[in-house]
Design an enzyme around this catalytic site. Structure first.
Site, mmCIF file in Angstrom:
data_model
loop_
_atom_site.group_PDB
_atom_site.id
_atom_site.type_symbol
_atom_site.label_atom_id
_atom_site.label_comp_id
_atom_site.label_asym_id
_atom_site.label_seq_id
_atom_site.Cartn_x
_atom_site.Cartn_y
_atom_site.Cartn_z
ATOM 1 N N GLN A 115 0.773 -1.201 0.056
ATOM 2 C CA GLN A 115 -0.172 -0.020 0.078
ATOM 3 C C GLN A 115 0.816 1.379 0.005
ATOM 4 O OE1 GLN A 115 -3.350 1.936 2.701
ATOM 5 N NE2 GLN A 115 -2.452 0.235 3.281
ATOM 6 N N ASP A 116 2.027 1.122 0.307
ATOM 7 C CA ASP A 116 2.831 2.463 0.338
ATOM 8 C C ASP A 116 4.158 2.331 -0.636
ATOM 9 O OD1 ASP A 116 3.377 5.118 1.175
ATOM 10 O OD2 ASP A 116 4.621 4.258 3.114
ATOM 11 N N LEU A 117 4.038 1.599 -1.738
ATOM 12 C CA LEU A 117 5.404 1.403 -2.593
ATOM 13 C C LEU A 117 5.586 2.642 -3.251
ATOM 14 C CD1 LEU A 117 7.149 -0.655 -3.879
ATOM 15 C CD2 LEU A 117 5.682 -1.018 -5.819
ATOM 16 N N ASN A 143 10.492 3.849 -0.325
ATOM 17 C CA ASN A 143 10.489 2.475 0.270
ATOM 18 C C ASN A 143 10.939 1.350 -0.739
ATOM 19 O OD1 ASN A 143 9.383 3.175 2.631
ATOM 20 N ND2 ASN A 143 7.281 3.020 2.005
#
Length: 237
Positions: A198-200, A204
């Protein structure tokens, strides 16, 4: 008498926001003891925390046999609750390896990326190409305790009106209503369900000697593939 060795922790500035809540301050207060307990459990010599931390605390560490690893103490937020299970499901394919996990302490023993540069340092053209290659590798059939995108959407739509009012109603109400309606419609019309990072985004993903680039810090969800594009679009300059 408590003879435990106290570990002095200099917290990165990004974690200062946690001091604004009782839960956050309590977690910060407990970090030195948890660091000590995990160091004893896994036989680690720990270094100073990595400076770019905003949710959890990650420190470089070395095992008794000289292996370079990362010890991550996860702040107990809902989005990263099943981080360990997501890393285990990927098994090191496109993401860092989970070496061990202490659920009680919220501690993860992780592969350390070397040289560990952020993907953002490679520039937007290279970065986009790397993300295009990583996405389908991370979209795997999802089994396990993960939150679904439909469940998360329900939480978002319930919280949006309150957040809108707390922010002083910074835009016209019709935009809020449209956002809620859109979220509701999209959640009900999803395609095949897969595991999603969800936070690519570029900060990251780290350079590695095992693979050129590896994803870190998942906030896993189960949902349709298309949603996996949203953090990339959101973080684009």
């Amino acid at each position: 008498m408590d003879n435990r060795r106290q570990i002095n922790v200099v917290f990165p500035p990004g974690l200062d926001r946690l001091r604004q809540s009782a839960i956050g301050q309590s977690w910060l207060n407990g970090v030195p003891d948890v660091l000590h307990e995990c160091s004893e459990r896994w036989g680690l010599t720990v270094g100073d925390p990595f400076p770019d931390a905003y949710v959890s605390l990650a420190v470089p560490a070395t095992t008794l046999n000289g292996m370079n690893v990362v010890l991550k103490l996860r702040y107990p937020d809902q989005e990263s609750e099943h981080e360990a299970e997501a890393l285990a499901a990927w098994g090191g394919a496109g993401a860092i390896r989970l070496l061990d996990h202490d659920p009680k302490r919220g501690a993860l023993l992780l592969e350390r990326c070397s040289p560990g540069h952020y993907l953002t340092t490679a520039g937007p053209e290279i970065g986009l190409g790397v993300l295009i290659e990583l996405l389908p590798r991370l979209w795997i059939p999802a089994t396990g305790p993960f939150t679904s995108l439909a469940e998360e959407t329900t939480r978002w739509t319930a919280n949006l009106p309150e957040e809108f009012e707390e922010a002083g109603e910074p835009y016209v109400r019709s935009l809020l209503d449209l956002a809620i309606a859109t979220l509701t419609d999209l959640a009900a019309s999803q395609g095949e369900q897969v595991l999603i990072h969800q936070d690519l985004h570029g900060n990251n993903v780290l350079s590695s000697d095992r693979e050129p680039w590896l994803a870190i810090d998942p906030k896993p969800l189960v949902g349709e593939r298309e949603f996996g594009l949203s953090p990339i679009i959101r973080s684009a300059n």
